[in-house]
Write a protein that holds these residues in place. Sequence first.
Motif, PDB file in Angstrom:
ATOM      1  N   GLN A 178       0.841  -1.200   0.000  1.00 21.83           N
ATOM      2  CA  GLN A 178       0.000   0.000   0.000  1.00 21.83           C
ATOM      3  C   GLN A 178       0.878   1.254   0.000  1.00 21.83           C
ATOM      4  O   GLN A 178       0.665   2.172  -0.806  1.00 21.83           O
ATOM      5  CB  GLN A 178      -0.904   0.004   1.240  1.00 21.83           C
ATOM      6  CG  GLN A 178      -1.903   1.143   1.300  1.00 21.83           C
ATOM      7  CD  GLN A 178      -3.189   0.843   0.552  1.00 21.83           C
ATOM      8  OE1 GLN A 178      -3.575  -0.308   0.421  1.00 21.83           O
ATOM      9  NE2 GLN A 178      -3.832   1.890   0.058  1.00 21.83           N
ATOM     10  N   THR A 184       2.869   1.669  -3.374  1.00 22.59           N
ATOM     11  CA  THR A 184       2.008   2.069  -4.480  1.00 22.59           C
ATOM     12  C   THR A 184       1.619   3.536  -4.357  1.00 22.59           C
ATOM     13  O   THR A 184       1.617   4.284  -5.344  1.00 22.59           O
ATOM     14  CB  THR A 184       0.745   1.189  -4.532  1.00 22.59           C
ATOM     15  OG1 THR A 184       1.115  -0.179  -4.515  1.00 22.59           O
ATOM     16  CG2 THR A 184      -0.050   1.449  -5.804  1.00 22.59           C
ATOM     17  N   GLU A 185       1.317   3.964  -3.150  1.00 23.59           N
ATOM     18  CA  GLU A 185       0.973   5.368  -2.927  1.00 23.59           C
ATOM     19  C   GLU A 185       2.167   6.273  -3.225  1.00 23.59           C
ATOM     20  O   GLU A 185       2.021   7.328  -3.851  1.00 23.59           O
ATOM     21  CB  GLU A 185       0.516   5.580  -1.476  1.00 23.59           C
ATOM     22  CG  GLU A 185      -0.829   4.953  -1.136  1.00 23.59           C
ATOM     23  CD  GLU A 185      -2.001   5.781  -1.621  1.00 23.59           C
ATOM     24  OE1 GLU A 185      -1.770   6.864  -2.188  1.00 23.59           O
ATOM     25  OE2 GLU A 185      -3.147   5.342  -1.423  1.00 23.59           O
ATOM     26  N   LYS A 206      -1.560   6.501  -5.753  1.00 25.91           N
ATOM     27  CA  LYS A 206      -2.887   5.892  -5.643  1.00 25.91           C
ATOM     28  C   LYS A 206      -2.774   4.543  -4.960  1.00 25.91           C
ATOM     29  O   LYS A 206      -1.674   3.999  -4.803  1.00 25.91           O
ATOM     30  CB  LYS A 206      -3.521   5.741  -7.023  1.00 25.91           C
ATOM     31  CG  LYS A 206      -2.748   4.867  -7.994  1.00 25.91           C
ATOM     32  CD  LYS A 206      -3.334   4.904  -9.390  1.00 25.91           C
ATOM     33  CE  LYS A 206      -3.230   6.260 -10.008  1.00 25.91           C
ATOM     34  NZ  LYS A 206      -3.746   6.319 -11.382  1.00 25.91           N
ATOM     35  N   SER A 207      -3.908   4.006  -4.568  1.00 24.65           N
ATOM     36  CA  SER A 207      -3.927   2.718  -3.879  1.00 24.65           C
ATOM     37  C   SER A 207      -3.709   1.571  -4.856  1.00 24.65           C
ATOM     38  O   SER A 207      -3.882   1.734  -6.071  1.00 24.65           O
ATOM     39  CB  SER A 207      -5.277   2.537  -3.177  1.00 24.65           C
ATOM     40  OG  SER A 207      -6.303   2.363  -4.158  1.00 24.65           O
TER      41      SER A 207
END
Length: 320
Positions: free
Chosen positions: A252, A255-256, A261-262
């Motif tokens: 998580q 990616t952020e 973004k999720s």
Amino acid sequence: MRLAILALDGVFDTGLTVLLDTFATANELAAARGFASPPFDVSLVGVRRRIRTAHGLSTPVELASSVRQPDWVVVPALNAKQPERLIEALERSDVRDAMAYLRTCNADGIGIAAACIGTFVLAEAGLLDNRDATTSWPLAPFFRQRYPTVKLDDSRMVVASDRVVTAGAMMGHLDLALWLVRQASPELATLVARFMLVDARSSQAEYIVPDHLAHADPLIAKFERWARDNLSSGFSLQEVASVLSVGTRTLQRRTEAVLGKSPLAFFQDLRIERARHLVSIGCDVETIASEVGYADSATLRTLLRRRLGRGVRELRADMR
């Protein structure tokens, strides 16, 4: 409106000429429509007396410090599309001098605008700290890592944050120029867009290539490969984290940090990309929905329209 276009060595030729041509076209059309005077007074300025464009064209410029105070300073992109080259460019003495000039202009209340890689000059100068901004989408992962305090939304084409405006990749120079024309006259901006055959576009989202962004990070690249193999299945963060041998929080956070973004949102991007391709080759909507993991075509139609602003019929028309 007085505009100073701040050009540096290695400037992206197309970006520079798009800005100049758009404002020249606006002035010509304004004269034809009976404006009392040209709405734009444009100066080509620099921090040295001469610049050389990325394609080697040499041109004299006015010293930025010597021109009459502009209403806006506009920074076109440097032609440095790889992070390594861009870092080198940002460390050049002329670029550092340009940053100092921009900080002074900002402190004096002058508007600052930049498009594409020009946004990195603003961010490096600290002018985008804690502001909403956009940038060239292919370099968005690098931008996020280098400038974590900037509130980046690379899906947007133009972002205005008080007196600082940023625009997206390459031809975002045109969108930025039209935004500035619109501040002088919305009607003139519409007319310029029609003469220049420019469609309305408020988002970069439909142009983004998800796997290009994913390759900026090894873990995200592995996630992208897994996702493409599992588009027809439901998304489970726990499942993909297990397959990649990382914790869900690690995936998580990464990616952020890289994509802004999720994991689920990126998975949805890949679904949209695949659905657009299947639409373009003429597959029926029920088949497409099944291929990308939606229970029915109605859900897919709604998602396409919400994310792309167009439905299946319009997307097919675009492919003709």
